[in-house]
Design a protein around this motif. Structure first.
Motif, PDB file in Angstrom:
ATOM      1  N   UNK A   1      -0.193  10.173 -14.458  1.00 34.66           N
ATOM      2  CA  UNK A   1       0.231   8.837 -14.714  1.00 34.66           C
ATOM      3  C   UNK A   1      -0.824   8.048 -13.388  1.00 34.66           C
ATOM      4  N   UNK A   2      -1.149   6.682 -14.008  1.00 26.96           N
ATOM      5  CA  UNK A   2      -2.041   5.877 -13.112  1.00 26.96           C
ATOM      6  C   UNK A   2      -1.303   5.527 -11.915  1.00 26.96           C
ATOM      7  N   UNK A   3      -1.958   5.687 -10.784  1.00 28.84           N
ATOM      8  CA  UNK A   3      -1.278   5.139  -9.248  1.00 28.84           C
ATOM      9  C   UNK A   3      -2.549   4.606  -8.480  1.00 28.84           C
ATOM     10  N   UNK A   4      -1.938   3.555  -7.947  1.00 34.66           N
ATOM     11  CA  UNK A   4      -2.858   2.605  -7.232  1.00 34.66           C
ATOM     12  C   UNK A   4      -2.123   2.540  -5.735  1.00 34.66           C
ATOM     13  N   UNK A   5      -2.759   3.137  -4.842  1.00 34.19           N
ATOM     14  CA  UNK A   5      -2.371   3.037  -3.288  1.00 34.19           C
ATOM     15  C   UNK A   5      -3.151   2.204  -2.289  1.00 34.19           C
ATOM     16  N   UNK A   6      -2.720   1.186  -1.928  1.00 35.03           N
ATOM     17  CA  UNK A   6      -3.241   0.421  -0.798  1.00 35.03           C
ATOM     18  C   UNK A   6      -2.979   0.806   0.487  1.00 35.03           C
ATOM     19  N   UNK A   7      -3.978   0.555   1.471  1.00 40.82           N
ATOM     20  CA  UNK A   7      -3.653   0.797   2.745  1.00 40.82           C
ATOM     21  C   UNK A   7      -4.636  -0.064   3.659  1.00 40.82           C
ATOM     22  N   UNK A  19     -10.453  -3.398   7.190  1.00 43.57           N
ATOM     23  CA  UNK A  19     -10.763  -2.674   5.826  1.00 43.57           C
ATOM     24  C   UNK A  19      -9.735  -2.209   4.990  1.00 43.57           C
ATOM     25  N   UNK A  20      -9.378  -2.730   3.886  1.00 36.99           N
ATOM     26  CA  UNK A  20      -8.566  -2.349   2.875  1.00 36.99           C
ATOM     27  C   UNK A  20      -9.229  -1.199   2.152  1.00 36.99           C
ATOM     28  N   UNK A  21      -8.145  -0.065   1.815  1.00 41.79           N
ATOM     29  CA  UNK A  21      -8.540   0.774   0.970  1.00 41.79           C
ATOM     30  C   UNK A  21      -7.576   1.050  -0.329  1.00 41.79           C
TER      31      UNK A  21
END
Length: 131
Positions: A1-7, A19-21
């Motif tokens: 499954x597609x997953x996007x995780x910001x931090x 700096x965002x990732x």
């Protein structure tokens, strides 16, 4: 499954940097766009910056030009948003999103992203700029 995780969000003072990732997993495509959107309380979500997958064409919203830099590290499946000279008006929840449609991906990096074109979204990371 597609997953996007910001931090990378946090509480900073005006003039500081963050700096965002965005780490993307479960997704492959020949040509697509990855964008950072943001939404401040009481305001509509807006596109901040985008980068295309193959040719690294970039888009910056006017307020981000000269202060923010978007980049990719394909080996790490990560898109970054370096934010310098932060202002209180940058305060918002920042979201990473992917448009997998090549035609609308091209549109996004040239003219600015349209929220409804984006297929996958992260959970968001809070950026607060306050004195």
């Amino acid at each position: 499954q597609v997953q996007l995780v910001e931090s990378g969000g946090g509480l900073v003072h005006p003039g500081d940097s963050l700096r965002l990732s965005c780490v993307v997993s479960g997704f492959t495509s020949d040509y697509y766009s990855t964008c950072w959107f943001r939404q401040a309380p009481g305001k509509e979500r807006e596109g901040v910056s985008c980068i295309s997958s193959r040719d690294s064409v970039t888009y910056y919203e006017d307020s981000a030009k000269g202060r923010f830099t978007i980049s990719r590290d394909n080996a790490k499946n990560t898109v970054y948003l370096q934010m310098n000279s932060l202002k209180p008006e940058d305060t918002a929840v920042y979201y990473c999103a992917v448009d997998r449609d090549p035609s609308t991906a091209v549109f996004g990096v040239r003219w600015g992203p349209r929220e409804y074109d984006y297929d996958y979204w992260g959970q968001g990371t809070q950026v607060t700029v306050s004195s």
